[in-house]
Design a protein around this motif. Structure first.
Motif, mmCIF file in Angstrom:
data_model
loop_
_atom_site.group_PDB
_atom_site.id
_atom_site.type_symbol
_atom_site.label_atom_id
_atom_site.label_comp_id
_atom_site.label_asym_id
_atom_site.label_seq_id
_atom_site.Cartn_x
_atom_site.Cartn_y
_atom_site.Cartn_z
ATOM 1 N N UNK A 11 0.820 -1.093 -0.226
ATOM 2 C CA UNK A 11 0.032 -0.109 0.119
ATOM 3 C C UNK A 11 0.997 1.398 0.092
ATOM 4 N N UNK A 12 2.026 1.319 0.691
ATOM 5 C CA UNK A 12 2.671 2.661 0.885
ATOM 6 C C UNK A 12 3.525 2.560 -0.521
ATOM 7 N N UNK A 13 3.854 1.841 -1.047
ATOM 8 C CA UNK A 13 4.487 1.673 -2.388
ATOM 9 C C UNK A 13 3.709 2.339 -3.545
ATOM 10 N N UNK A 14 2.309 1.962 -3.423
ATOM 11 C CA UNK A 14 1.209 2.681 -4.338
ATOM 12 C C UNK A 14 1.272 4.058 -3.839
ATOM 13 N N UNK A 15 0.939 4.076 -2.658
ATOM 14 C CA UNK A 15 1.143 5.672 -2.124
ATOM 15 C C UNK A 15 2.338 6.679 -2.812
ATOM 16 N N UNK A 16 3.278 5.991 -2.763
ATOM 17 C CA UNK A 16 4.541 6.802 -3.065
ATOM 18 C C UNK A 16 4.438 6.782 -4.735
ATOM 19 N N UNK A 17 4.117 5.835 -5.393
ATOM 20 C CA UNK A 17 4.043 6.010 -7.040
ATOM 21 C C UNK A 17 2.904 7.057 -7.233
ATOM 22 N N UNK A 18 1.700 7.075 -6.588
ATOM 23 C CA UNK A 18 0.633 7.903 -7.033
ATOM 24 C C UNK A 18 1.299 9.472 -6.409
ATOM 25 N N UNK A 19 2.080 9.640 -5.482
ATOM 26 C CA UNK A 19 2.463 10.935 -5.083
ATOM 27 C C UNK A 19 3.492 11.438 -5.889
ATOM 28 N N UNK A 20 4.394 10.583 -6.535
ATOM 29 C CA UNK A 20 5.341 10.891 -7.505
ATOM 30 C C UNK A 20 4.522 11.197 -8.604
ATOM 31 N N UNK A 21 3.558 10.464 -8.951
ATOM 32 C CA UNK A 21 2.778 10.776 -10.314
ATOM 33 C C UNK A 21 2.290 12.278 -10.141
ATOM 34 N N UNK A 22 1.879 12.647 -9.093
ATOM 35 C CA UNK A 22 1.223 14.003 -8.835
ATOM 36 C C UNK A 22 2.165 14.936 -8.885
ATOM 37 N N UNK A 23 3.481 14.730 -8.282
ATOM 38 C CA UNK A 23 4.693 15.894 -8.326
ATOM 39 C C UNK A 23 4.886 15.930 -9.766
ATOM 40 N N UNK A 24 5.218 15.021 -10.562
ATOM 41 C CA UNK A 24 5.645 15.044 -12.035
ATOM 42 C C UNK A 24 4.563 15.750 -12.767
ATOM 43 N N UNK A 25 3.234 15.501 -12.482
ATOM 44 C CA UNK A 25 2.297 16.338 -13.222
ATOM 45 C C UNK A 25 2.312 17.736 -13.034
ATOM 46 N N UNK A 26 2.378 18.057 -11.674
ATOM 47 C CA UNK A 26 2.651 19.491 -11.521
ATOM 48 C C UNK A 26 3.893 20.060 -11.939
ATOM 49 N N UNK A 27 4.899 19.387 -12.093
ATOM 50 C CA UNK A 27 6.082 19.849 -12.602
ATOM 51 C C UNK A 27 5.972 20.124 -14.259
ATOM 52 N N UNK A 28 5.487 19.261 -14.837
ATOM 53 C CA UNK A 28 5.132 19.329 -16.340
ATOM 54 C C UNK A 28 4.266 20.649 -16.437
ATOM 55 N N UNK A 29 3.461 20.843 -15.608
ATOM 56 C CA UNK A 29 2.388 21.642 -15.984
ATOM 57 C C UNK A 29 2.776 23.146 -15.643
ATOM 58 N N UNK A 33 3.560 26.036 -18.301
ATOM 59 C CA UNK A 33 3.257 27.348 -18.305
ATOM 60 C C UNK A 33 4.225 28.429 -18.353
ATOM 61 N N UNK A 34 5.455 27.932 -17.812
ATOM 62 C CA UNK A 34 6.665 28.699 -18.083
ATOM 63 C C UNK A 34 7.001 28.910 -19.733
ATOM 64 N N UNK A 35 6.800 27.977 -20.211
ATOM 65 C CA UNK A 35 7.332 27.893 -21.840
ATOM 66 C C UNK A 35 6.123 28.714 -22.319
#
Length: 173
Positions: A11-29, A33-35
């Motif tokens: 369960x914690x591995x899934x949460x870590x993967x989900x959190x990493x996905x959110x961080x990556x999505x925010x960074x790409x967004x 915006x900067x571009x």
């Protein structure tokens, strides 16, 4: 044990993967915006570079002053300052120059009173509300309204009752 029958570490591995996905999505967004902001700023500069001011006639004894607007939109607050050092000694107000136009004033009998030792400093506001200043050597700067509206020098249009002339810009496209 959770309802899926998996252990807590899964369960914690899934949460870590989900959190990493959110961080990556925010960074790409944020990168997108900067571009977009950078592209917009570069386009504004390219458009501002389509405006210029020139002496007319010989350099030693110019007969007039011309502003060319090759933009697709009009520019407002157009003023050409004749500066010696950092001091405005004379200025020519064009106020507004429509798109794809050449507008100029001829000095006529006042030509000997023009400060030919001065450099031309063009100031204008584009359709987006940005103020620009163009100095010799194609030095373009975004300026604030206070810098653009600062008083100084004699207003030659008013003082000499100059008549404005206009024509279409052949280089506009």
């Amino acid at each position: 044990m959770n309802t899926s029958g998996a252990t807590g570490s899964s369960r914690s591995a899934h949460e870590w993967i989900n959190s990493a996905g959110v961080v990556i999505a925010v960074a790409l967004s944020l990168f997108a915006l900067y571009r977009d902001y950078t592209r917009e700023a570069e386009e504004e500069v390219r458009e501002a570079m389509k405006v210029n001011a020139f002496w007319t006639g010989p350099a030693a004894a110019p007969t007039g002053l011309l502003v060319e607007n090759q933009q697709d939109t009009r520019i407002m607050g157009v003023t050409v300052r004749l500066e010696v050092g950092d001091k405005t000694v004379q200025r020519v107000r064009f106020d507004e120059v429509h798109s794809c136009r050449l507008d100029w004033f001829t000095f006529g009998s006042h030509q000997p009173k023009v400060r030919t030792d001065a450099v031309l400093v063009l100031q204008f506001r584009d359709a987006s509300g940005n103020w620009w200043q163009l100095k010799p050597g194609s030095v373009l700067d975004r300026i604030d309204a206070g810098t653009a509206g600062r008083p100084g020098g004699d207003d030659l249009v008013t003082a000499w009752k100059l008549q404005r002339e206009t024509d279409s810009s052949s280089d506009c496209g």
